[in-house]
Design a protein around this motif. Structure first.
Motif, PDB file in Angstrom:
ATOM      1  N   PRO A   1       0.829  -1.136  -0.031  1.00 43.71           N
ATOM      2  CA  PRO A   1       0.020  -0.029   0.087  1.00 43.71           C
ATOM      3  C   PRO A   1       0.934   1.308   0.096  1.00 43.71           C
ATOM      4  O   PRO A   1       1.850   1.373   0.651  1.00 43.71           O
ATOM      5  CB  PRO A   1      -0.787  -0.075   1.188  1.00 43.71           C
ATOM      6  CG  PRO A   1       0.046  -1.087   2.170  1.00 43.71           C
ATOM      7  CD  PRO A   1       0.657  -2.126   1.195  1.00 43.71           C
ATOM      8  N   SER A   2       0.818   2.089  -0.893  1.00 45.97           N
ATOM      9  CA  SER A   2       1.820   3.399  -1.151  1.00 45.97           C
ATOM     10  C   SER A   2       1.148   4.628  -1.041  1.00 45.97           C
ATOM     11  O   SER A   2       1.541   5.510  -0.311  1.00 45.97           O
ATOM     12  CB  SER A   2       2.379   3.114  -2.744  1.00 45.97           C
ATOM     13  OG  SER A   2       3.021   2.076  -2.563  1.00 45.97           O
ATOM     14  N   VAL A   3      -0.379   4.749  -1.511  1.00 49.68           N
ATOM     15  CA  VAL A   3      -0.989   6.085  -1.320  1.00 49.68           C
ATOM     16  C   VAL A   3      -2.298   5.655  -1.004  1.00 49.68           C
ATOM     17  O   VAL A   3      -3.076   5.032  -1.845  1.00 49.68           O
ATOM     18  CB  VAL A   3      -0.863   7.018  -2.715  1.00 49.68           C
ATOM     19  CG1 VAL A   3      -1.548   8.238  -2.619  1.00 49.68           C
ATOM     20  CG2 VAL A   3       0.573   7.066  -2.811  1.00 49.68           C
ATOM     21  N   TYR A   4      -2.799   6.399  -0.203  1.00 52.01           N
ATOM     22  CA  TYR A   4      -4.363   6.439   0.215  1.00 52.01           C
ATOM     23  C   TYR A   4      -4.592   7.734  -0.430  1.00 52.01           C
ATOM     24  O   TYR A   4      -3.885   8.861  -0.097  1.00 52.01           O
ATOM     25  CB  TYR A   4      -4.614   6.611   1.731  1.00 52.01           C
ATOM     26  CG  TYR A   4      -5.975   6.833   2.223  1.00 52.01           C
ATOM     27  CD1 TYR A   4      -6.973   6.044   2.230  1.00 52.01           C
ATOM     28  CD2 TYR A   4      -5.993   8.096   2.733  1.00 52.01           C
ATOM     29  CE1 TYR A   4      -8.279   6.401   2.591  1.00 52.01           C
ATOM     30  CE2 TYR A   4      -7.337   8.891   3.148  1.00 52.01           C
ATOM     31  CZ  TYR A   4      -8.387   7.836   3.134  1.00 52.01           C
ATOM     32  OH  TYR A   4      -9.693   8.292   3.461  1.00 52.01           O
ATOM     33  N   ALA A   5      -5.748   7.856  -1.008  1.00 55.92           N
ATOM     34  CA  ALA A   5      -6.356   9.089  -1.797  1.00 55.92           C
ATOM     35  C   ALA A   5      -7.968   9.030  -1.095  1.00 55.92           C
ATOM     36  O   ALA A   5      -8.676   8.371  -1.325  1.00 55.92           O
ATOM     37  CB  ALA A   5      -6.229   9.090  -3.136  1.00 55.92           C
ATOM     38  N   GLN A   6      -8.061  10.279  -1.031  1.00 48.85           N
ATOM     39  CA  GLN A   6      -9.497  10.904  -0.663  1.00 48.85           C
ATOM     40  C   GLN A   6      -9.835  11.779  -1.386  1.00 48.85           C
ATOM     41  O   GLN A   6      -9.241  12.940  -1.436  1.00 48.85           O
ATOM     42  CB  GLN A   6      -9.904  11.242   0.770  1.00 48.85           C
ATOM     43  CG  GLN A   6     -11.069  11.254   1.334  1.00 48.85           C
ATOM     44  CD  GLN A   6     -10.987  11.647   2.817  1.00 48.85           C
ATOM     45  OE1 GLN A   6     -11.522  12.863   3.152  1.00 48.85           O
ATOM     46  NE2 GLN A   6     -10.746  10.634   3.723  1.00 48.85           N
ATOM     47  N   SER A   7     -10.908  11.880  -2.352  1.00 51.64           N
ATOM     48  CA  SER A   7     -11.398  12.850  -2.986  1.00 51.64           C
ATOM     49  C   SER A   7     -12.973  13.259  -2.613  1.00 51.64           C
ATOM     50  O   SER A   7     -13.638  12.485  -2.055  1.00 51.64           O
ATOM     51  CB  SER A   7     -11.518  12.322  -4.636  1.00 51.64           C
ATOM     52  OG  SER A   7     -10.209  11.801  -4.826  1.00 51.64           O
ATOM     53  N   TRP A   8     -13.319  14.443  -3.011  1.00 51.09           N
ATOM     54  CA  TRP A   8     -14.557  15.058  -2.628  1.00 51.09           C
ATOM     55  C   TRP A   8     -15.132  15.526  -3.830  1.00 51.09           C
ATOM     56  O   TRP A   8     -14.738  16.672  -4.402  1.00 51.09           O
ATOM     57  CB  TRP A   8     -14.380  16.180  -1.319  1.00 51.09           C
ATOM     58  CG  TRP A   8     -14.050  15.469  -0.253  1.00 51.09           C
ATOM     59  CD1 TRP A   8     -12.964  15.221   0.214  1.00 51.09           C
ATOM     60  CD2 TRP A   8     -15.052  15.030   0.776  1.00 51.09           C
ATOM     61  NE1 TRP A   8     -12.895  14.606   1.474  1.00 51.09           N
ATOM     62  CE2 TRP A   8     -14.318  14.625   1.921  1.00 51.09           C
ATOM     63  CE3 TRP A   8     -16.383  15.028   0.935  1.00 51.09           C
ATOM     64  CZ2 TRP A   8     -15.005  13.894   2.934  1.00 51.09           C
ATOM     65  CZ3 TRP A   8     -16.949  14.709   2.052  1.00 51.09           C
ATOM     66  CH2 TRP A   8     -16.306  14.067   2.979  1.00 51.09           C
ATOM     67  N   LEU A   9     -16.105  15.011  -4.411  1.00 51.98           N
ATOM     68  CA  LEU A   9     -16.779  15.396  -5.799  1.00 51.98           C
ATOM     69  C   LEU A   9     -17.873  16.096  -5.266  1.00 51.98           C
ATOM     70  O   LEU A   9     -19.022  15.290  -5.051  1.00 51.98           O
ATOM     71  CB  LEU A   9     -16.809  14.253  -6.559  1.00 51.98           C
ATOM     72  CG  LEU A   9     -15.325  13.362  -6.596  1.00 51.98           C
ATOM     73  CD1 LEU A   9     -15.478  11.970  -6.170  1.00 51.98           C
ATOM     74  CD2 LEU A   9     -15.284  13.553  -8.169  1.00 51.98           C
ATOM     75  N   PRO A  10     -18.345  17.273  -5.471  1.00 45.27           N
ATOM     76  CA  PRO A  10     -19.622  17.863  -5.381  1.00 45.27           C
ATOM     77  C   PRO A  10     -20.611  17.179  -6.306  1.00 45.27           C
ATOM     78  O   PRO A  10     -20.376  17.257  -7.547  1.00 45.27           O
ATOM     79  CB  PRO A  10     -19.373  19.417  -5.504  1.00 45.27           C
ATOM     80  CG  PRO A  10     -17.779  19.631  -5.051  1.00 45.27           C
ATOM     81  CD  PRO A  10     -17.207  18.262  -5.595  1.00 45.27           C
ATOM     82  N   ALA A  11     -21.796  17.299  -5.824  1.00 41.83           N
ATOM     83  CA  ALA A  11     -23.066  16.840  -6.586  1.00 41.83           C
ATOM     84  C   ALA A  11     -22.949  17.741  -7.906  1.00 41.83           C
ATOM     85  O   ALA A  11     -23.262  17.052  -8.988  1.00 41.83           O
ATOM     86  CB  ALA A  11     -24.391  16.716  -5.889  1.00 41.83           C
ATOM     87  N   LYS A  12     -22.914  18.869  -7.969  1.00 44.00           N
ATOM     88  CA  LYS A  12     -22.688  19.646  -9.171  1.00 44.00           C
ATOM     89  C   LYS A  12     -21.841  19.375 -10.018  1.00 44.00           C
ATOM     90  O   LYS A  12     -21.986  19.402 -11.273  1.00 44.00           O
ATOM     91  CB  LYS A  12     -22.754  21.117  -8.600  1.00 44.00           C
ATOM     92  CG  LYS A  12     -23.041  22.106  -9.947  1.00 44.00           C
ATOM     93  CD  LYS A  12     -23.075  23.734  -9.361  1.00 44.00           C
ATOM     94  CE  LYS A  12     -23.103  24.553 -10.567  1.00 44.00           C
ATOM     95  NZ  LYS A  12     -23.197  26.007 -10.170  1.00 44.00           N
ATOM     96  N   SER A  13     -20.572  19.103  -9.402  1.00 50.70           N
ATOM     97  CA  SER A  13     -19.421  18.667 -10.535  1.00 50.70           C
ATOM     98  C   SER A  13     -19.843  17.323 -11.111  1.00 50.70           C
ATOM     99  O   SER A  13     -19.634  16.977 -12.292  1.00 50.70           O
ATOM    100  CB  SER A  13     -18.126  18.472  -9.475  1.00 50.70           C
ATOM    101  OG  SER A  13     -17.855  19.758  -8.995  1.00 50.70           O
ATOM    102  N   LEU A  14     -20.420  16.241 -10.337  1.00 55.95           N
ATOM    103  CA  LEU A  14     -20.834  15.295 -10.953  1.00 55.95           C
ATOM    104  C   LEU A  14     -21.830  15.322 -11.946  1.00 55.95           C
ATOM    105  O   LEU A  14     -21.851  14.582 -13.030  1.00 55.95           O
ATOM    106  CB  LEU A  14     -21.166  14.075  -9.818  1.00 55.95           C
ATOM    107  CG  LEU A  14     -20.080  13.794  -8.878  1.00 55.95           C
ATOM    108  CD1 LEU A  14     -20.793  13.083  -7.836  1.00 55.95           C
ATOM    109  CD2 LEU A  14     -19.043  12.780  -9.580  1.00 55.95           C
ATOM    110  N   GLN A  15     -22.727  16.529 -11.875  1.00 55.28           N
ATOM    111  CA  GLN A  15     -23.777  16.586 -12.862  1.00 55.28           C
ATOM    112  C   GLN A  15     -23.174  16.912 -14.110  1.00 55.28           C
ATOM    113  O   GLN A  15     -23.835  16.466 -15.233  1.00 55.28           O
ATOM    114  CB  GLN A  15     -24.880  17.359 -12.374  1.00 55.28           C
ATOM    115  CG  GLN A  15     -25.574  17.005 -11.146  1.00 55.28           C
ATOM    116  CD  GLN A  15     -26.638  18.150 -10.606  1.00 55.28           C
ATOM    117  OE1 GLN A  15     -26.205  19.444 -10.975  1.00 55.28           O
ATOM    118  NE2 GLN A  15     -27.198  17.871  -9.661  1.00 55.28           N
TER     119      GLN A  15
END
Length: 176
Positions: free
Chosen positions: A84-98
């Motif tokens: 395991p080398s990198v843990y990543a956490q992303s936050w994608l706003p609902a508007k961005s996903l639309q």
């Protein structure tokens, strides 16, 4: 469900931080971290730990220029050479996903591979912090880890990406 690692920390501009020499090129990588990991390992895979729709925590709201309500928190673990080398956490706003439908169906495809394909991608300055994990969360051992974060804007839509460098990446550092 709580995140594997909390991003609640004292973030500071990478440009004004004293960084460990071995990790410095990795923390400051302006292009795709996924591409760098693949270039320095013989075996790369991404493990999707989870995706959950939730409100953006108050401590992350300053990362976005406008108030953001519902988001998808995406957590992944990037493995290099079976470590395991990198843990990543992303936050994608609902508007961005639309607006960016392909981000909603990534599965085990790395977000970075897709983001850097957009011609209009803009990245905020990189911020760094040291994150503490008091209790091991399999396969991540308890400890303090360097992390970086930035906000990508694609088609006017923001996406927060944070990457935490685990001990497995240290084996890759020798090749910088």
């Amino acid at each position: 469900m709580t995140a594997v690692l909390s991003l609640h920390a004292q973030w500071q501009p990478a440009s004004s931080s004293t960084l460990p020499a071995a990790l410095r090129p990795w923390l400051l990588e302006p292009a795709s971290l996924t591409a760098r990991l693949k270039a320095h390992s013989t075996d790369f895979r991404l493990q999707l730990l989870g995706e959950r729709s939730m409100a953006l925590p108050a401590f992350l709201q300053r990362c976005f220029s406008q108030t953001t309500g519902a988001c998808v928190r995406r957590e992944v673990l990037m493995w290099c050479n079976n470590q395991p080398s990198v843990y990543a956490q992303s936050w994608l706003p609902a508007k961005s996903l639309q607006h960016l439908h392909q981000l909603a169906v990534l599965g085990e495809q790395p977000l970075g591979e897709l983001l850097f394909q957009f011609a209009d991608v803009v990245r905020s300055p990189i911020e760094v912090a040291q994150l503490a994990l008091a209790t091991a969360r399999d396969p991540i051992a308890a400890g303090r880890y360097w992390a970086r974060r930035s906000v990508f804007t694609v088609a006017g839509q923001p996406i927060l990406v944070a990457e935490v460098f685990l001990p497995g990446v240290e084996q890759l550092c020798s090749g910088n």
